[in-house]
Design a protein around this motif. Structure first.
Motif, short mmCIF file in Angstrom:
data_model
loop_
_atom_site.label_atom_id
_atom_site.label_comp_id
_atom_site.label_asym_id
_atom_site.label_seq_id
_atom_site.Cartn_x
_atom_site.Cartn_y
_atom_site.Cartn_z
N LYS A 147 5.97 9.89 -5.96
CA LYS A 147 6.48 9.32 -4.61
C LYS A 147 5.39 8.97 -3.74
O LYS A 147 5.32 8.00 -2.98
N ARG A 148 4.30 9.70 -3.53
CA ARG A 148 3.08 9.30 -2.68
C ARG A 148 2.45 7.83 -3.47
O ARG A 148 2.32 6.94 -2.41
N CYS A 203 4.70 4.86 -2.77
CA CYS A 203 4.81 4.38 -1.35
C CYS A 203 3.54 3.80 -0.85
O CYS A 203 3.58 2.93 0.31
N GLY A 204 2.43 4.09 -1.48
CA GLY A 204 1.12 3.50 -1.07
C GLY A 204 0.79 2.26 -1.81
O GLY A 204 -0.07 1.46 -1.30
N TRP A 249 11.15 9.87 0.63
CA TRP A 249 9.93 10.14 1.15
C TRP A 249 9.55 9.02 2.09
O TRP A 249 9.07 9.09 3.42
N GLY A 309 9.17 9.15 6.18
CA GLY A 309 8.25 8.67 7.08
C GLY A 309 8.68 7.77 8.06
O GLY A 309 8.10 7.80 9.29
N GLN A 360 9.99 9.04 11.57
CA GLN A 360 8.83 9.27 12.71
C GLN A 360 8.74 8.23 13.51
O GLN A 360 8.44 8.67 14.89
N ILE A 394 -1.62 5.25 4.31
CA ILE A 394 -0.89 5.98 5.42
C ILE A 394 0.67 6.22 5.06
O ILE A 394 1.29 6.92 5.16
N SER A 422 1.51 6.00 1.90
CA SER A 422 1.71 6.97 0.74
C SER A 422 1.82 8.56 1.32
O SER A 422 2.59 9.21 0.64
N TYR A 423 1.57 8.75 2.51
CA TYR A 423 1.47 10.18 3.18
C TYR A 423 3.07 10.30 3.63
O TYR A 423 3.37 11.60 3.86
N GLY A 424 3.99 9.41 3.65
CA GLY A 424 5.22 9.34 4.26
C GLY A 424 5.47 10.40 5.51
O GLY A 424 4.82 9.91 6.61
#
Lengths: 328, 345
Positions: free
Chosen positions: A289-290, A293-294, A314, A318, A321, B305, B307-309
Motif C-alpha cells: 500500500k505504501r 500510494c507513492g 491508506w 492520509g 489529515q 510523502i 506513500s507514508y499515508g
C-alpha cells in the motif's frame, strides 16, 4: 555475486595484471593465482598459455625467441604451477583508467557513510592514491551520502564476533516486537540499510530495515551457527509459499520503481492501452500500500479486492489529515 | 581465412609492441608486424578493414587507461602515414609510491562491490584486477557487508560513456508539470547521486546554461552526437553535488510525522538547520513531531510523502501540500469502486 563473463577488454586487463603479479611471486600455483584474482582457474590457464606465446616483433618483423615471454611449461603441465622465466616490455602494474578510478572513488565515498569510516583519514588518503594511480583525471561521478545509522555499529560487532544481536523492531504493520537474531549479512541499497539474520522467534532468515530498529545491543550469547550453511539470495525480499497474489496494472516506466515487488527477469504482458499487468506475491499488504500510494496514476492494484481496499484505506487516512481545509 | 588470433591476443600484442618501441611505430609497421594484424596484412594492397580494426583497438586500449599516444612526424606534421603510436612506460606503470596495505585493499574491494549493475560494475572489476596485480592479500574484515548503489536508470551507461568521450548527447526530457517531454541537446559534465537519485549535470546547448536533469525523467534512449566539447575546468562532480546541497538547503519543507513511523525514520535524515537531531537525541513527547527538511524536487517528495499515508502531513509549502492531496485523492479514486477498464485483461 553474479558477474558478466570476461570480454576481450577484461581479458586484456587480466593479462596486463597477471604479468607483474607473476614476476613478483616467482612461482605460484594456478589455484592460488585464481583465488587471488577472483577468476576461474581455466581463465588463468588460458591467460598464461597466451602470455607464453606473446611478445614483441623483432628486427625482422617476426617474433624471435628472445622477443617472447617464456614460462616453465613442465611446471604448468605437470604441477599446475606458473613460473614466468622470461618477460618482455612490461613488468609493472598498469594504471587505472579514468572510469575505473571513478568507480572506486565513488564507492569509497559511499562507504564513508558507515559508522566505522566516519571522518576516517584512510578514505581520504586512499582517494588521493587512486587519483594519483589513474592515467587521467578520474571521471566525474560522485555519490552524496549522509551518515548511516549508528545502529550499524553493534550489528557489525555482532556479525564479526559471531554474537547474537537484540533490538526492538517495528514491522511494516507498525507493531513493535523484541527480536533476537544471529546476524548474517548487512546489505544496503543507496541510503537504506538492511540486516539479514536468523530470527530466533521465527526460526527463519528475515530481512530487517536498520532504521526500524531501536535499542540495538550485542548479546553475550554466541550466534548458533556461523551462517555458512545458509545461502543468501541476491534480492533482499523473497516470497513465501503462503503469500498472496496481487495483480498490478502499471505503466512500463513504473516497473523498475516497484523494485523488489517485481522479481528481476519477470516479463509482464503488455495490453492494448500500453499498460502492463504483473502478478506479484506479497506476505501482507502493508508494504504494497505504501509503494502504490507513492506511484499515483502509475501503478494500480487490480485484484484482489482486499488489496485494493488496503491501498484505498491508506490513501483515505492520509487525506483525512488535511480535512481541516486542506482540500480544494 | 587462416587467422584465428583472439581479440585479447591482438590487443595484448599491440600494447607490448608499443611499450617496447622507444620511438613508436607507424600504422603500417603495426599492421605488418604485430601479432593479430600481420596475419591479415596484405603488403602493397588495400588494408582498410584492418585499419578500422586498429582504430577500434586503439579506443579499447585507451578505455583501459593505457596511455596510447600519437606523435606527429617532426619533418612532415599532418602526414598521417608518418604518425607514430607509442605507449610511454613511465605513463603506463602505476607510480611506485602508489601502494596499498592489506586493509586498504580490503576497503577498495568493498568499494568496487557497491557497483553490481551498469557499466561501472565492469569498470570496478577491472580496477580490482589491476589492484590484485600488486600481490597484496586482502583481509576478511569486510565479510558480511554487501553494500550496493543502485543504477536502475537505463540512461546511465550511455551518459557515462558520453562524458568520458566528451561528446554532446540528445534526449527527451519530461519536466515535472510539463505537458509532454522536450528534446534536449546537452554537453554532459557529471553524474551524481543525491538523495538516492542519479542526476546529470550538463550544459544545455539550446538554453546556453547549466542544467541538472534527473535520470529517471529521461524518456527513451540517449543518443550520442558527433559534437565534441572541451573538458570543463575544475571538478564538475563535486560542484554539482555542492549545487544540489545548496538547492536542498534553500527549499525547506515542514512536515508533521508520527513518532516511530517509517516516515519519521526516513525523513529525519534530511533535517536541516536548527532541527538537526541525531537519532539518539530524538525528542520524546506526545503527538506528531515536526520536521524541517531540505528538498530538491517537490514532485518526487510529494510521491514519497503520499506513500507514508497517515504517517506524514505536509505543513508547508502550500504547493507541496496540494501536490500530496492530489496524489492521495487520485489513488483513492483509482482503488475504490470498479476497476478502471483500459485493456484486455
Amino acid at each position: 555475486m553474479t558477474t558478466a563473463p570476461f570480454g576481450a577488454q577484461d581479458r586484456l586487463a587480466f593479462l596486463l595484471s597477471l604479468v607483474p603479479y607473476l614476476l613478483d611471486r616467482g612461482t605460484v600455483a594456478v589455484t592460488e593465482a585464481a583465488a587471488h584474482f577472483g577468476v576461474d582457474e581455466d581463465e588463468v590457464r588460458s591467460a598464461i598459455r597466451l602470455i607464453a606465446v606473446s611478445g614483441i616483433p623483432g628486427e625482422t618483423d617476426s617474433y624471435g625467441p628472445d622477443d617472447l615471454f617464456d614460462i616453465d611449461w613442465d611446471a604448468l603441465e605437470i604441477d599446475d604451477r606458473i613460473e614466468l622465466t622470461h618477460a618482455v616490455a612490461i613488468d609493472d602494474s598498469p594504471r587505472f583508467s579514468a572510469r575505473e578510478a571513478a568507480a572506486l572513488l565513488a564507492g569509497l565515498q559511499y562507504l564513508s557513510a558507515l559508522p566505522e569510516n566516519h571522518g576516517s583519514e584512510s578514505i581520504a588518503t586512499l582517494s588521493r592514491k587512486l587519483a594519483t594511480g589513474a592515467s587521467s583525471t578520474p571521471s566525474p561521478v560522485a555519490v552524496a551520502t549522509r551518515a548511516a545509522s549508528e545502529a550499524l555499529g553493534p550489528i557489525r560487532r555482532g556479525l564479526t564476533e559471531r554474537r547474537q544481536v537484540e533490538f526492538d523492531y517495528r514491522d511494516a504493520r507498525g507493531a513493535v516486537e523484541h527480536r533476537i537474531v544471529d546476524p548474517l549479512r548487512i546489505d544496503s541499497e543507496d541510503q537504506s540499510w538492511y540486516l539479514r539474520a536468523w530470527d530466533h522467534s521465527r526460526d527463519a532468515v528475515r530481512t530487517f530495515r536498520v532504521d526500524r530498529m531501536d535499542s540495538v545491543s550485542v548479546s553475550d550469547r554466541p550466534s548458533l551457527g556461523d551462517g555458512s550453511d545458509i545461502r543468501l539470495p541476491d534480492s533482499l525480499f523473497q516470497g513465501t509459499p503462503d503469500d498472496l497474489t496481487v495483480v498490478l496494472c502499471a505503466t512500463p516506466s513504473a516497473l523498475p520503481l516497484l523494485g523488489d515487488f517485481v522479481p528481476d527477469g519477470s516479463r509482464p504482458g503488455k495490453s492494448m492501452d500500453g499498460m502492463v499487468r504483473v502478478s506479484v506475491r506479497v506476505g501482507h499488504f502493508h508494504a504494497l500500500k505504501r509503494a502504490v500510494c507513492g506511484l499515483p496514476a502509475l501503478v494500480t492494484v487490480e485484484s484482489p479486492e482486499e488489496a485494493r481496499e488496503a491501498v484505498a484505506g491508506w490513501a483515505e487516512q492520509g487525506l483525512a489529515q488535511y480535512s481541516d481545509g486542506g482540500r480544494g | 581465412m587462416a587467422e584465428a588470433v583472439p581479440a585479447e591476443e591482438r590487443l595484448f600484442s599491440l600494447v607490448l609492441a608499443l611499450v617496447a618501441s622507444e620511438y613508436g611505430l607507424t600504422k603500417a609497421e603495426i599492421l605488418s608486424s604485430v601479432q593479430g594484424y600481420r596475419q591479415r596484412y596484405r603488403r602493397g594492397q588495400d588494408n582498410a578493414t584492418l585499419e578500422r580494426q586498429f582504430e577500434r583497438d586503439k579506443d579499447d586500449v585507451r578505455d583501459l587507461g593505457v596511455p596510447l599516444e600519437t606523435i606527429e612526424s617532426p619533418t612532415e606534421p599532418g602526414n598521417n602515414q608518418l604518425l607514430r603510436y607509442r605507449i610511454a612506460k613511465g605513463a603506463y606503470d602505476l607510480p611506485a609510491d602508489v601502494q596499498f596495505s592489506s586493509s586498504e585493499m580490503t576497503l577498495l574491494g568493498l568499494a568496487a562491490e557497491v557497483w553490481r549493475e551498469g557499466s561501472l560494475s565492469n569498470e570496478s572489476r577491472r580496477a580490482i584486477l589491476k589492484l590484485r596485480s600488486l600481490g597484496v592479500d586482502v583481509d576478511d574484515s569486510t565479510i558480511g557487508y554487501a553494500p550496493r548503489i543502485r543504477v536502475r536508470e537505463p540512461a546511465f551507461d550511455t551518459l557515462s560513456d558520453a562524458i568520458n568521450r566528451r561528446v554532446a548527447v540528445r534526449f527527451d526530457y519530461l519536466k515535472p508539470g510539463a505537458e509532454g517531454s522536450s528534446r534536449r541537446f546537452v554537453e554532459p559534465r557529471a553524474l551524481v547521486k543525491h538523495e538516492s537519485r542519479w542526476h546529470l549535470v550538463g550544459l544545455d546547448r539550446d538554453r546556453r546554461a547549466s542544467r541538472t536533469f534527473l535520470l529517471s525523467r529521461i524518456v527513451g534512449d540517449v543518443t550520442k552526437t558527433r559534437t565534441v566539447f572541451e573538458a570543463p575546468d575544475g571538478d564538475p562532480a563535486r560542484e554539482a553535488l555542492a549545487e544540489l546541497e545548496r538547492v536542498f538547503a534553500a527549499h525547506p519543507v515542514e512536515i508533521d510525522v508520527v513518532r516511530g513511523s517509517d516516515a519519521e525514520r526516513r525523513l529525519e535524515t534530511r533535517v536541516i538547520g536548527d532541527g538537526l537531531e541525531s537519532a539518539a537525541g530524538r525528542p520524546t513527547g506526545a503527538g506528531p513531531r515536526r520536521l524541517r527538511i531540505g528538498s530538491t524536487d517537490l514532485e518526487l517528495l510529494a510521491d514519497e510523502i503520499a506513500s507514508y499515508g497517515p504517517e506524514a502531513r505536509v505543513v508547508s509549502p502550500a504547493r507541496l501540500r496540494a501536490a500530496v492531496i492530489d496524489r492521495l485523492t487520485r489513488v483513492l479514486a483509482d482503488h475504490r469502486g470498479p476497476v478502471r477498464q483500459g485493456g484486455d485483461s
